[in-house]
Every structure is written in structure tokens, then in C-alpha cells.
Enzyme design. Structure first.
Site, PDB file in Angstrom:
ATOM      1  N   GLU A   1      50.043  48.540  28.996  1.00  0.00           N
ATOM      2  CA  GLU A   1      50.150  47.426  29.928  1.00  0.00           C
ATOM      3  C   GLU A   1      48.835  46.654  29.963  1.00  0.00           C
ATOM      4  O   GLU A   1      48.601  45.866  30.877  1.00  0.00           O
ATOM      5  CB  GLU A   1      50.575  47.901  31.320  1.00  0.00           C
ATOM      6  CG  GLU A   1      49.665  48.904  31.962  1.00  0.00           C
ATOM      7  CD  GLU A   1      50.231  49.374  33.301  1.00  0.00           C
ATOM      8  OE1 GLU A   1      51.143  50.215  33.282  1.00  0.00           O
ATOM      9  OE2 GLU A   1      49.780  48.895  34.345  1.00  0.00           O
TER      10      GLU A   1
ATOM     11  N   CYS B   1      53.735  52.704  32.756  1.00  0.00           N
ATOM     12  CA  CYS B   1      53.059  53.865  32.169  1.00  0.00           C
ATOM     13  C   CYS B   1      53.897  54.646  31.160  1.00  0.00           C
ATOM     14  O   CYS B   1      53.434  55.658  30.641  1.00  0.00           O
ATOM     15  CB  CYS B   1      52.590  54.818  33.266  1.00  0.00           C
ATOM     16  SG  CYS B   1      51.329  54.089  34.329  1.00  0.00           S
TER      17      CYS B   1
ATOM     18  N   THR C   1      41.436  55.690  40.154  1.00  0.00           N
ATOM     19  CA  THR C   1      42.113  56.406  39.065  1.00  0.00           C
ATOM     20  C   THR C   1      42.405  55.585  37.812  1.00  0.00           C
ATOM     21  O   THR C   1      42.575  56.163  36.745  1.00  0.00           O
ATOM     22  CB  THR C   1      43.466  56.963  39.569  1.00  0.00           C
ATOM     23  OG1 THR C   1      44.207  55.884  40.165  1.00  0.00           O
ATOM     24  CG2 THR C   1      43.258  58.064  40.596  1.00  0.00           C
TER      25      THR C   1
ATOM     26  N   THR D   1      55.541  54.580  46.269  1.00  0.00           N
ATOM     27  CA  THR D   1      55.356  55.045  44.891  1.00  0.00           C
ATOM     28  C   THR D   1      55.695  56.530  44.710  1.00  0.00           C
ATOM     29  O   THR D   1      55.792  57.001  43.592  1.00  0.00           O
ATOM     30  CB  THR D   1      53.895  54.840  44.434  1.00  0.00           C
ATOM     31  OG1 THR D   1      53.033  55.496  45.354  1.00  0.00           O
ATOM     32  CG2 THR D   1      53.549  53.368  44.374  1.00  0.00           C
TER      33      THR D   1
ATOM     34  N   HIS E   1      53.560  62.953  33.783  1.00  0.00           N
ATOM     35  CA  HIS E   1      52.704  61.784  33.977  1.00  0.00           C
ATOM     36  C   HIS E   1      51.744  62.052  35.147  1.00  0.00           C
ATOM     37  O   HIS E   1      52.116  62.652  36.145  1.00  0.00           O
ATOM     38  CB  HIS E   1      53.539  60.540  34.254  1.00  0.00           C
ATOM     39  CG  HIS E   1      52.700  59.351  34.598  1.00  0.00           C
ATOM     40  ND1 HIS E   1      51.742  58.862  33.755  1.00  0.00           N
ATOM     41  CD2 HIS E   1      52.648  58.590  35.723  1.00  0.00           C
ATOM     42  CE1 HIS E   1      51.143  57.826  34.334  1.00  0.00           C
ATOM     43  NE2 HIS E   1      51.671  57.645  35.529  1.00  0.00           N
TER      44      HIS E   1
ATOM     45  N   LYS F   1      47.612  65.433  42.366  1.00  0.00           N
ATOM     46  CA  LYS F   1      48.640  65.987  43.263  1.00  0.00           C
ATOM     47  C   LYS F   1      50.067  65.759  42.768  1.00  0.00           C
ATOM     48  O   LYS F   1      50.913  66.653  42.865  1.00  0.00           O
ATOM     49  CB  LYS F   1      48.508  65.338  44.645  1.00  0.00           C
ATOM     50  CG  LYS F   1      47.494  66.003  45.557  1.00  0.00           C
ATOM     51  CD  LYS F   1      47.535  65.336  46.927  1.00  0.00           C
ATOM     52  CE  LYS F   1      46.384  65.821  47.794  1.00  0.00           C
ATOM     53  NZ  LYS F   1      46.235  64.987  48.985  1.00  0.00           N
TER      54      LYS F   1
ATOM     55  N   ASN G   1      43.883  58.281  35.451  1.00  0.00           N
ATOM     56  CA  ASN G   1      45.228  57.934  35.012  1.00  0.00           C
ATOM     57  C   ASN G   1      45.123  56.947  33.858  1.00  0.00           C
ATOM     58  O   ASN G   1      44.757  55.798  34.057  1.00  0.00           O
ATOM     59  CB  ASN G   1      45.997  57.307  36.186  1.00  0.00           C
ATOM     60  CG  ASN G   1      47.398  56.848  35.788  1.00  0.00           C
ATOM     61  OD1 ASN G   1      47.842  57.100  34.670  1.00  0.00           O
ATOM     62  ND2 ASN G   1      48.078  56.193  36.697  1.00  0.00           N
TER      63      ASN G   1
ATOM     64  N   SER H   1      56.409  52.925  36.121  1.00  0.00           N
ATOM     65  CA  SER H   1      56.849  52.225  37.316  1.00  0.00           C
ATOM     66  C   SER H   1      57.854  51.150  36.951  1.00  0.00           C
ATOM     67  O   SER H   1      57.805  50.559  35.880  1.00  0.00           O
ATOM     68  CB  SER H   1      55.653  51.588  38.033  1.00  0.00           C
ATOM     69  OG  SER H   1      54.869  52.588  38.608  1.00  0.00           O
TER      70      SER H   1
END
Lengths: 358, 137
Positions: A91, A123, A164, A213, A246, A251, A278, A308
């Protein structure tokens, strides 16, 4: 009357396919999360990761894809002219119009007898290219197809994503099952229209739905794809030695693993987000490369990406004897992660071109 | 910026594609079509391994037009393992770590851009070998 069966959907070509080469890339710079906190939160509050990887001034998705692709070729030991597709999922393509993939294909010597295209799905752009490559190779149309997931992700200054949003990724070369370091037993995709995160044309930074999200986006799609794939293949979490999900933070993949019945040990080698952030399109795929660096022959691996917008691609893989013979032919993912130079927020601002010069 | 001038150099810039002399075996970079040693025609393409060592180096603080973006940066003479010497930027390295004789490898990086809307020019630079580089921090 219809032949529709909701249990259908396993992506598995007639001819066996697998990963014949893989390569990771992480740029050398690291921005500690405490630097973002220092700048915008007065140094208070928790941070979602320790530090994230940042690309240098002369790096972008094209240069990083070339690095990972060269490592994948070094392990595969094939003539690049036999590659029939070079696909780059990202992206953060450097051009809005002009493919990254043609530059990568030229640099690795795959031109001109190849397909080339850039993929986009937040992603999971890299894993959908992997699925397409399975089709290209599995149908017999191509001997090899190269799928890359790579990003230099954007995070708005002060936004939660700035902690991130990182740079890095991996190249996965798909080829005949007989030459594989890891056979692909099957794949499954799970997609809905879910507006959790987006970036409009000409916008420098993405927008997101904050807490939206989580449950309706990441967890629904990751577990949906994983559960259906395991159902189709008749497996449970206990059948896998390793799993990688992913990694927008630490967490989320930990919780997804727990929901699906995987232990912390199963996800440990592939869980890199705490140390590199990320890497968006690269996130799941570079996690897989770290697992391939340590896996033993016959290890079964579950891999689930998330993009997403939203969707997940799940893969079931099993490593072969060839893995141990070729993995030393290029630097390990851990070698790239260990190559780290911490930078402060000012240097980060310059490297990510956030300074206004005129 | 002349698009065609850069496009013509894609292969040698992206992947260190030079030539090998079919008569005496000498490797040529950049490609010249004539062997520097025996003067025989040499048009057979050869892709260099990209491995070499720093022969000499300097640091550029006052860059030429088009290279301000990266300054300060290091430029080195690199002795390729096949023989030829090339001039290129060093990247992914701290200035204090560079030494004559340091082993390096070729990487393809952004060399410059033609403003915010023009083309991006990619080409070879050299960095310390990954895996053998001393990590800092």
C-alpha cells in the site's frame, strides 16, 4: 436448485505447488516506541511494541522488494528467466501510476518474458499474490511465480498507528511441489466489506475506525479464514507445529492464536511485530520466513494474513527436506532484525520525509 | 531529466550487468563492447556478483545538484571481485565504520528523483555485507 455448498472454497490447484524460495527484508533503522510517546504523550502511557523498522532515505518498496527477491532467488537456485510472474503487493508503491513490479522484474533479470503487476488490498496484498501464484503454477501456465509483500507504511504524526507503521516484508517464490521447501496443502479466503481502515487517493496518511478495527474487522476475518481452512482440511490447532498471523501489534495475533487454540510457543518464532512493527503487506509473510528459518522437515504451518477493508487469506503448509539445504544460502530474517540502528524522532522525521523544506 | 538517458542504463544500473570478453575472459564494467585488455569485440553480457571491497572513499558534504536529499553521504571506489573498479555511493553504513579493504555488496537503491512529480532513478550502491556488519545500539 444450486450446487452451492458453503463448505466449498478450498483453494488447491490440481498440480502440487509450494514455496521454492523465500527472502525477507528489514531496513536497518529502528524507531523506539518510546520516541513516539516522548513526542506526543509526554512520555506517559503504554506502547504497543518495543520498536519499529524504518526505511533509509534511499529505500522504498521497489528497492526493498528487490532485496527480498534476490534472497528468494538465492535460495531457489533457479534461472530468473523461468519466472513467469513478478507481483508486488503493497500500500506504499512509490508511483501512483507505474508498476513497482516491472522495476523489480528488470533488476532480478526476469524481463521480458514475464507477467508483472502491483497488488493492493491493505495489508494482505502480498498473500493474495501468493494465491494467484498458486493458480499460475498449479495450472501449469507457469513454472515459477514470484509474490512479494512489502511496505513502507504511513502513520500520521501523533496517531496511534505511528507507533507501529513500519517498513519491511518478504518475497515468496512459488513453484512445483517437487522443488518446494514447503508444500502448500491449500488456502482459503474470507472477505467482507468492512470499513475499518482506508486511505483516500492523494491523502498522505490513512484513517481508521479506532476500536472498530478489532472484533468486526481483524478477529472476525482472521478466525473466519483459519477456522474454515482447518475445517476443510480436517485439522485442529494441535496438528500444526507453527502458526503466524497478521501482526498490527503484539496483542492482536496473540489473541487470535488463543481464540483458535494455538499456544504461545506455536506463534513465537513468527511473531516479529514487537521488534520490527507492523510491516503491513509484509507482516504475515515475513513472519512465515522467520518460521522457515527454524522449522524442521515435516513441520506443518498455519499462516493467516489480514487486510483492512477487509479480508484474510489462510494457508496450510508443510516443510520438506529441501528447506534445511537451502535456507543458509541467504541471510536469515533474524540477521536482518539484528542489524539495527536506533534513531530518534528527528531522524525519523527526516527519513520519512515529514520535514517541509519549502 | 532525460528519461531515455536513464532508461538506457537500466540493466547496468539495477543489476551490475557488464560484459565479458569471449577472447581473453576479462570482465568489463561499465559495458564498452571492446575488451580493454585484448581489444577484441566483447558484447557478451555478464552479470557481476556485486561483491567487492572498498578501494578508497570520501564523504560528500556539498553534493552536486540532484543529490541534496541524501547528503551527507559517502562515495567509494569499489574494486569488484571480478576486477573492474566502480564509483558508487555507500549506504547502510556509519561513516566511522568505513575502512579501505572493507568487504561490500551491491544493492539497488534510489539514486535521485526528478522533483516531486518526476521519475525516480534507481541504481547500484554498496553496503557492508549483511550478517557480517557490526550492529550498533
Amino acid at each position: 436448485m444450486t450446487d452451492y455448498d458453503p463448505k466449498d472454497g478450498l483453494l488447491k490447484p490440481d498440480r502440487p505447488v509450494g514455496i521454492v524460495g523465500y527472502g525477507a527484508y528489514v531496513p536497518r533503522y529502528r524507531l523506539p516506541a518510546t520516541e513516539v510517546s516522548r513526542m506526543w504523550k509526554g512520555g506517559t502511557g503504554g506502547t504497543p511494541i518495543d520498536e519499529k523498522a524504518v526505511n533509509g532515505l534511499d529505500e522504498d518498496v521497489v528497492t526493498m522488494s528487490i532485496e527480498a527477491a534476490r534472497d528468494a532467488l538465492a535460495r531457489a537456485q533457479i534461472d530468473p528467466r523461468e519466472i513467469r510472474a513478478v507481483w508486488v503487493g503493497s500500500e506504499s508503491h512509490p508511483y501512483a501510476v507505474k508498476p513497482s513490479s516491472t522495476i523489480v522484474a528488470e533488476a532480478i533479470g526476469a524481463v521480458p518474458t514475464t507477467q508483472a503487476a502491483d497488488w493492493e488490498f491493505a495489508c494482505k496484498a502480498g498473500t493474495e499474490a501468493m494465491q494467484a501464484a498458486m493458480g499460475f503454477v498449479g495450472s501449469g501456465m507457469a513454472k515459477y511465480a514470484l509474490s512479494i509483500g512489502m511496505d513502507t507504511a504511513q502513520g500520521r504524526p501523533g496517531d496511534a498507528l505511528e507507533y507501529t507503521a513500519a517498513a519491511g516484508g518478504a518475497a515468496i517464490l512459488i513453484g512445483p511441489g517437487a522443488e518446494s521447501v514447503a508444500l502448500i496443502n491449500g488456502s482459503f479466503s474470507f472477505v467482507t466489506d468492512t470499513p475499518d481502515f482506508w486511505r483516500r487517493e492523494h491523502a498522505n496518511y490513512p484513517s481508521h475506525g479506532d476500536r472498530f478495527t478489532g472484533e468486526p474487522a481483524y478477529f472476525k476475518h482472521v478466525t473466519g479464514a483459519a477456522e474454515r481452512l482447518m475445517e476443510l482440511l480436517g485439522t485442529t490447532a494441535a496438528d500444526y507445529r507453527w502458526a503466524v498471523f497478521h501482526q498490527p501489534n503484539v496483542k492482536f495475533p496473540e489473541r487470535a492464536a488463543k481464540l483458535l487454540g494455538f499456544s504461545k510457543e506455536q506463534i513465537a518464532p513468527g511473531l516479529l511485530s514487537g521488534r520490527i512493527g507492523n510491516t503491513y503487506s509484509g507482516s504475515t509473510m515475513i513472519g512465515l520466513t522467520a518460521i522457515l528459518d527454524v522449522a524442521e522437515p515435516g513441520d506443518r504451518i498455519l499462516m493467516v494474513s489480514y487486510g483492512s477493508g477487509a479480508g484474510s487469506d489462510a494457508f496450510d503448509l508443510v516443510t520438506t527436506e529441501r528447506l534445511a539445504e537451502v535456507r543458509h544460502l541467504a541471510p536469515s530474517t533474524e540477521t536482518y532484525i539484528a542489524r539495527r540502528t536506533p534513531i530518534d524522532y528527528a531522524t525519523y522525521s527526516r527519513y520519512r520525509e515529514k520535514l517541509k523544506l519549502n | 531529466m532525460e528519461v531515455s538517458r536513464h532508461w538506457r542504463l537500466n540493466q547496468q544500473r539495477y543489476a551490475l550487468v557488464g560484459e565479458v570478453c569471449p577472447n581473453c575472459g576479462v570482465k568489463l564494467f561499465p559495458p564498452r563492447d571492446v575488451c580493454l585488455e585484448c581489444e577484441a569485440p566483447a558484447k557478451e553480457l555478464y552479470t557481476f556478483t556485486g561483491l567487492g571491497e572498498v578501494f578508497s572513499y570520501t564523504t560528500i558534504y556539498d553534493p552536486p545538484a540532484g543529490f541534496e536529499h541524501n547528503a551527507p553521504y559517502m562515495v567509494a571506489l569499489i574494486k569488484l571481485e571480478e576486477g573492474p573498479m566502480v564509483t558508487a555511493q555507500l549506504t547502510d553504513v556509519d561513516f566511522t565504520d568505513v575502512q579501505i579493504g572493507m568487504p561490500v555488496e551491491m544493492v539497488t537503491r534510489k539514486l535521485r528523483t526528478d522533483g516531486a512529480e518526476g521519475m525516480i532513478v534507481y541504481g547500484y550502491k554498496f553496503r557492508p555485507l549483511v550478517g557480517e556488519e557490526v550492529t550498533s545500539g
